[in-house]
Scaffold this motif. Structure first.
Motif, mmCIF file in Angstrom:
data_model
loop_
_atom_site.group_PDB
_atom_site.id
_atom_site.type_symbol
_atom_site.label_atom_id
_atom_site.label_comp_id
_atom_site.label_asym_id
_atom_site.label_seq_id
_atom_site.Cartn_x
_atom_site.Cartn_y
_atom_site.Cartn_z
ATOM 1 N N UNK A 223 0.839 -1.197 0.000
ATOM 2 C CA UNK A 223 0.000 0.000 0.000
ATOM 3 C C UNK A 223 0.875 1.249 0.000
ATOM 4 N N UNK A 224 1.913 1.236 0.824
ATOM 5 C CA UNK A 224 2.829 2.367 0.880
ATOM 6 C C UNK A 224 3.505 2.584 -0.465
ATOM 7 N N UNK A 225 3.794 1.492 -1.167
ATOM 8 C CA UNK A 225 4.419 1.612 -2.476
ATOM 9 C C UNK A 225 3.471 2.132 -3.536
ATOM 10 N N UNK A 226 2.313 1.512 -3.654
ATOM 11 C CA UNK A 226 1.387 1.864 -4.735
ATOM 12 C C UNK A 226 0.791 3.251 -4.545
ATOM 13 N N UNK A 227 0.724 3.733 -3.305
ATOM 14 C CA UNK A 227 0.231 5.089 -3.054
ATOM 15 C C UNK A 227 1.366 6.109 -3.075
ATOM 16 N N UNK B 197 11.571 5.942 -8.215
ATOM 17 C CA UNK B 197 10.965 6.442 -6.979
ATOM 18 C C UNK B 197 11.154 7.947 -6.803
ATOM 19 N N UNK B 198 11.982 8.561 -7.634
ATOM 20 C CA UNK B 198 12.123 10.018 -7.604
ATOM 21 C C UNK B 198 11.045 10.684 -8.439
ATOM 22 N N UNK B 199 10.905 10.248 -9.681
ATOM 23 C CA UNK B 199 9.916 10.844 -10.578
ATOM 24 C C UNK B 199 8.500 10.611 -10.067
ATOM 25 N N UNK B 200 8.278 9.472 -9.426
ATOM 26 C CA UNK B 200 6.956 9.174 -8.859
ATOM 27 C C UNK B 200 6.752 9.836 -7.505
ATOM 28 N N UNK B 201 7.769 10.569 -7.040
ATOM 29 C CA UNK B 201 7.783 11.171 -5.692
ATOM 30 C C UNK B 201 7.355 10.142 -4.643
ATOM 31 N N UNK B 202 7.955 8.943 -4.748
ATOM 32 C CA UNK B 202 7.622 7.859 -3.830
ATOM 33 C C UNK B 202 8.587 7.743 -2.679
ATOM 34 N N UNK B 203 9.890 7.688 -2.978
ATOM 35 C CA UNK B 203 10.881 7.734 -1.913
ATOM 36 C C UNK B 203 11.464 6.423 -1.445
ATOM 37 N N UNK B 204 11.052 5.280 -2.029
ATOM 38 C CA UNK B 204 11.694 4.026 -1.650
ATOM 39 C C UNK B 204 13.156 4.053 -2.106
ATOM 40 N N UNK B 205 14.061 3.628 -1.234
ATOM 41 C CA UNK B 205 15.481 3.573 -1.552
ATOM 42 C C UNK B 205 15.948 2.119 -1.506
ATOM 43 N N UNK B 206 17.211 1.891 -1.840
ATOM 44 C CA UNK B 206 17.764 0.536 -1.849
ATOM 45 C C UNK B 206 18.703 0.313 -0.670
ATOM 46 N N UNK B 207 18.705 1.239 0.278
ATOM 47 C CA UNK B 207 19.602 1.175 1.427
ATOM 48 C C UNK B 207 18.925 1.883 2.590
ATOM 49 N N UNK B 208 19.158 1.413 3.800
ATOM 50 C CA UNK B 208 18.554 2.032 4.975
ATOM 51 C C UNK B 208 18.972 3.489 5.154
ATOM 52 N N UNK B 209 20.110 3.862 4.565
ATOM 53 C CA UNK B 209 20.575 5.248 4.666
ATOM 54 C C UNK B 209 19.859 6.173 3.697
#
Length: 482
Positions: A107-111, A215-227
């Motif tokens: 849900x966090x991803x798709x929204x 995740x930038x263009x979609x203004x989503x914000x998921x990253x591939x690292x905890x940092x």
């Protein structure tokens, strides 16, 4: 009732088929790279494909025209169904995720919210990281299409205010809705490709570049690292700032500019207001870091602009734990959580135009107090704002803060402290991602929260993504009485 749902089930089937194609792409990637989750994605893709195929075959209708009641149901449950399908790879993966955590992550991803329950992202199989990014990329595209085509018809959302401009543009330039959809998709793809290339040239690995571009263009914000973005150079942060900005601007305006480049097309009151607000807040935060925290001027500017742009556009990246910068920064970032980007963009939040309309309405009321017999009209982009649009903005604002209060109260019943409850409710409704405090702040995640709190926040994410009223109308008896 069957007639009401038959065409909807057909559309849901088509959406599931699209989801299965995306899963098949990740399956292929996993197979080529020897990823441990290959079978997980293969089984998930087949299950979603079979379900989608059955729905499209059983409920196939040659021609149908959806009425408003069906569009409300279609809009809301499309996000629910895509979230459930998107949760399958998380649940069946070797990473220990419960049903609750899997659905929360999907849900966090798709929204395009970006809140996560996963820690140790750098140790996660690449296929799962790619799937998280794809969910946000798909969600961002869906947000634009929904804002431009569906919500204005339902008299909900910000694009009502820009309906005249967008319909004029589409009538004169792209005569059919299919052409508008094609232009949106091509522009979205072009921005993603440009962002990917820029990240790669600036030093990201190809895998990181692709994931972070989506995740930038979609203004989503998921990253591939905890940092998150804290491990990258200032050059990469400024590239991210540029594409977060583009993702938060009205896509109809961007398409119009790309087709016929002219500065006149950029004189959009909402876009100018958005840039002005970001610049003002970033300058204030930069001066605070320089004067009180004694930080280097360029570093202070980079960190301030990046993190504020991330919060305001509801992307949710973080390059530092801004909640530890001091009380002023804490309050500033909390207020920035509510702003959001422009209507017709991939970003969430309350949207810039509502703040602009509110300030104009306040100014008009002050004028009426001084000149009771005067007639004052509110103009936006040189056009008179109709009363029903003002009422819609007021209704949305009222519903937003009612929902914020109710969700904050309910979260506190799960034993969460006030800051976690309030910022959690705010970040879910505005689709920002990280909250504030030690638990769900930029340095934490949502894993420690009780399952009940996660389900409540998942509902709040969908509620905020669909401009509240689209979902709330489903809970009224009048809607179901037809």
């Amino acid at each position: 009732m069957f007639k009401l749902f038959r065409p909807l089930l057909f559309v849901y089937g088509v959406l599931l088929l699209c989801m299965s194609v995306l899963m098949a792409g990740v399956t292929l990637f996993a197979g080529l790279t020897g990823d441990s989750e290959f079978r997980v994605f293969l089984v998930s893709s087949c299950a979603v494909f079979v379900t989608g195929a059955l729905l499209t075959v059983i409920f196939h209708t040659r021609r149908f025209q959806l009425v408003s009641r069906q569009l409300y149901l279609l809009t809301t449950f499309s996000w629910v169904i895509m979230s459930l399908a998107g949760a399958l790879p998380f649940y069946f993966s070797h990473y220990p995720l419960t049903v609750t955590d899997s659905i929360f992550e999907a849900v966090s991803g798709i929204t395009t919210t970006g809140s996560t329950v996963i820690s140790g992202l750098e140790t996660l199989p690449e296929s799962l990281l790619l799937w998280r990014s794809l969910l946000q990329w798909l969600g961002g595209l869906g947000v634009i299409g929904m804002a431009v085509s569906i919500l204005p018809f339902l008299q909900v959302g910000g694009m009502r205010l820009f309906q005249t401009e967008s319909s004029d543009w589409s009538d004169k330039s792209l005569p059919r809705l299919q052409d508008l959809a094609r232009a949106l998709l091509l522009t979205y793809l072009a921005l993603t490709l440009a962002c990917t290339t820029s990240y790669w040239l600036a030093g990201m690995t190809p895998f990181d570049a692709v994931n972070h571009a989506m995740t930038t263009v979609s203004t989503g914000g998921y990253a591939t690292d905890d940092r998150s973005m804290g491990r990258f150079s200032p050059t990469i942060l400024w590239i991210s700032i540029l594409f977060m900005l583009l993702g938060a601007l009205p896509f109809v305006m961007i398409i119009g500019f790309l087709r016929k480049p002219s500065l006149v097309r950029l004189k959009d009151q909402q876009a100018r207001g958005f840039v002005l607000i970001v610049a003002t807040l970033a300058l204030s935060q930069t001066l605070f870091l320089i004067l009180y925290n004694k930080e280097d001027a360029f570093d202070a500017l980079t960190q301030s602009v990046f993190n504020l742009m991330s919060v305001i556009t509801t992307t949710g990246y973080a390059s530092a734990d801004y909640s530890s910068w001091g009380t002023f920064s804490f309050v500033l970032f909390f207020l920035a959580t509510f702003i959001g980007g422009c209507s017709g963009s991939t970003s969430g939040g309350m949207k810039i135009f509502r703040f602009q309309l509110s300030s104009m309405f306040l100014k008009s009321q002050i004028h009426k107090l001084i000149h009771p017999s005067g007639v004052f009209s509110i103009r936006y982009n040189q056009k008179v704002v109709q009363d029903d649009i003002m009422l819609s903005a007021v209704a949305f604002s009222f519903m937003f803060f009612v929902a914020l209060g109710v969700i904050t109260s309910l979260l506190s019943m799960f034993g969460l402290d006030f800051i976690t409850s309030l910022s959690g409710a705010a970040t879910a409704l505005t689709n920002v991602g990280p909250g504030l405090g030690d638990i769900i702040g930029p340095a934490g995640n949502f894993q420690p929260l009780p399952d009940g709190a996660k389900w409540l926040l998942a509902f709040a994410m969908i509620l905020g993504r669909l401009e509240l009223l689209t979902v709330m109308v489903l809970f009224t008896p009048m809607f179901w009485r037809g």
